[in-house]
Design an enzyme around this catalytic site. Structure first.
Site, PDB file in Angstrom:
ATOM      1  N   ILE A   1       0.878  -1.164   0.000  1.00 25.11           N
ATOM      2  CA  ILE A   1       0.000   0.000   0.000  1.00 25.11           C
ATOM      3  C   ILE A   1       0.917   1.217   0.000  1.00 25.11           C
ATOM      4  O   ILE A   1       1.647   1.442   0.969  1.00 25.11           O
ATOM      5  CB  ILE A   1      -0.920   0.026   1.239  1.00 25.11           C
TER       6      ILE A   1
ATOM      7  N   CYS B   1       4.630  -2.266   3.293  1.00 16.72           N
ATOM      8  CA  CYS B   1       5.141  -3.243   2.329  1.00 16.72           C
ATOM      9  C   CYS B   1       4.246  -4.471   2.223  1.00 16.72           C
ATOM     10  O   CYS B   1       3.529  -4.818   3.160  1.00 16.72           O
ATOM     11  CB  CYS B   1       6.538  -3.679   2.740  1.00 16.72           C
TER      12      CYS B   1
ATOM     13  N   GLU C   1       5.291  -7.493   2.266  1.00 16.40           N
ATOM     14  CA  GLU C   1       5.735  -8.458   3.263  1.00 16.40           C
ATOM     15  C   GLU C   1       5.039  -8.210   4.599  1.00 16.40           C
ATOM     16  O   GLU C   1       4.612  -9.145   5.263  1.00 16.40           O
ATOM     17  CB  GLU C   1       7.258  -8.380   3.462  1.00 16.40           C
TER      18      GLU C   1
ATOM     19  N   CYS D   1      12.918  -4.787   2.187  1.00 15.00           N
ATOM     20  CA  CYS D   1      13.587  -3.600   2.717  1.00 15.00           C
ATOM     21  C   CYS D   1      14.086  -3.897   4.128  1.00 15.00           C
ATOM     22  O   CYS D   1      13.756  -4.927   4.726  1.00 15.00           O
ATOM     23  CB  CYS D   1      12.634  -2.407   2.715  1.00 15.00           C
TER      24      CYS D   1
ATOM     25  N   CYS E   1      11.326  -4.572   6.754  1.00 18.56           N
ATOM     26  CA  CYS E   1      10.754  -5.920   6.659  1.00 18.56           C
ATOM     27  C   CYS E   1      11.714  -6.968   7.207  1.00 18.56           C
ATOM     28  O   CYS E   1      11.304  -7.888   7.915  1.00 18.56           O
ATOM     29  CB  CYS E   1      10.386  -6.244   5.217  1.00 18.56           C
TER      30      CYS E   1
END
Length: 124
Positions: free
Chosen positions: A37, A46, A48, A79, A82
């Site tokens: 989103i 993210c 994830e 990233c 995450c």
């Protein structure tokens, strides 16, 4: 599965969704998916994180493997935010296999070689 839910959609001038899709497999063999989103003021999250939230909702927190793919269906690495979330859920998640590029898979520990939560990590 991640490719099947990916395909960027613009909701309005401020929000785009599903530019990235993620799928994870838990230690118990269950699969959870999520989409990104993206918002104009960085309040999104993210793919994830979305998949992890779905997993946590079902009472699981140990991840066997995870992949995120971009709008072209190519695997992309998680990233730092995450990576950190995955590692904080369970120390066993340092063994989570992550597809960082199409066909290239590494354990999370290789992406976090000096994990601050591990005794062998750096001394501050």
């Amino acid at each position: 599965m991640a490719r099947n839910i990916t395909g960027e959609k613009r909701l309005n001038d401020f929000v785009q969704i599903a530019g990235v899709g993620a799928a994870l497999e838990t230690a118990d063999g269950n699969i959870y998916t999520g989409i990104s989103i993206d918002t104009a003021c960085s309040m999104g999250f993210c793919a994830e994180h979305s998949a992890i939230a779905e997993m946590l909702k079902h009472g699981e927190y140990k991840i066997k493997a995870i992949v995120a793919v971009n709008d072209n269906g190519q695997a992309i690495p998680p990233c730092g935010r995450c990576r950190e979330l995955i590692s904080q859920l369970s120390s066993s998640n340092l063994h989570t296999i992550i597809e960082v590029k199409d066909g290239i898979r590494v354990p999370l520990s290789e992406l976090l070689p000096y994990d601050w939560k591990e005794p062998s990590g750096p001394v501050w």
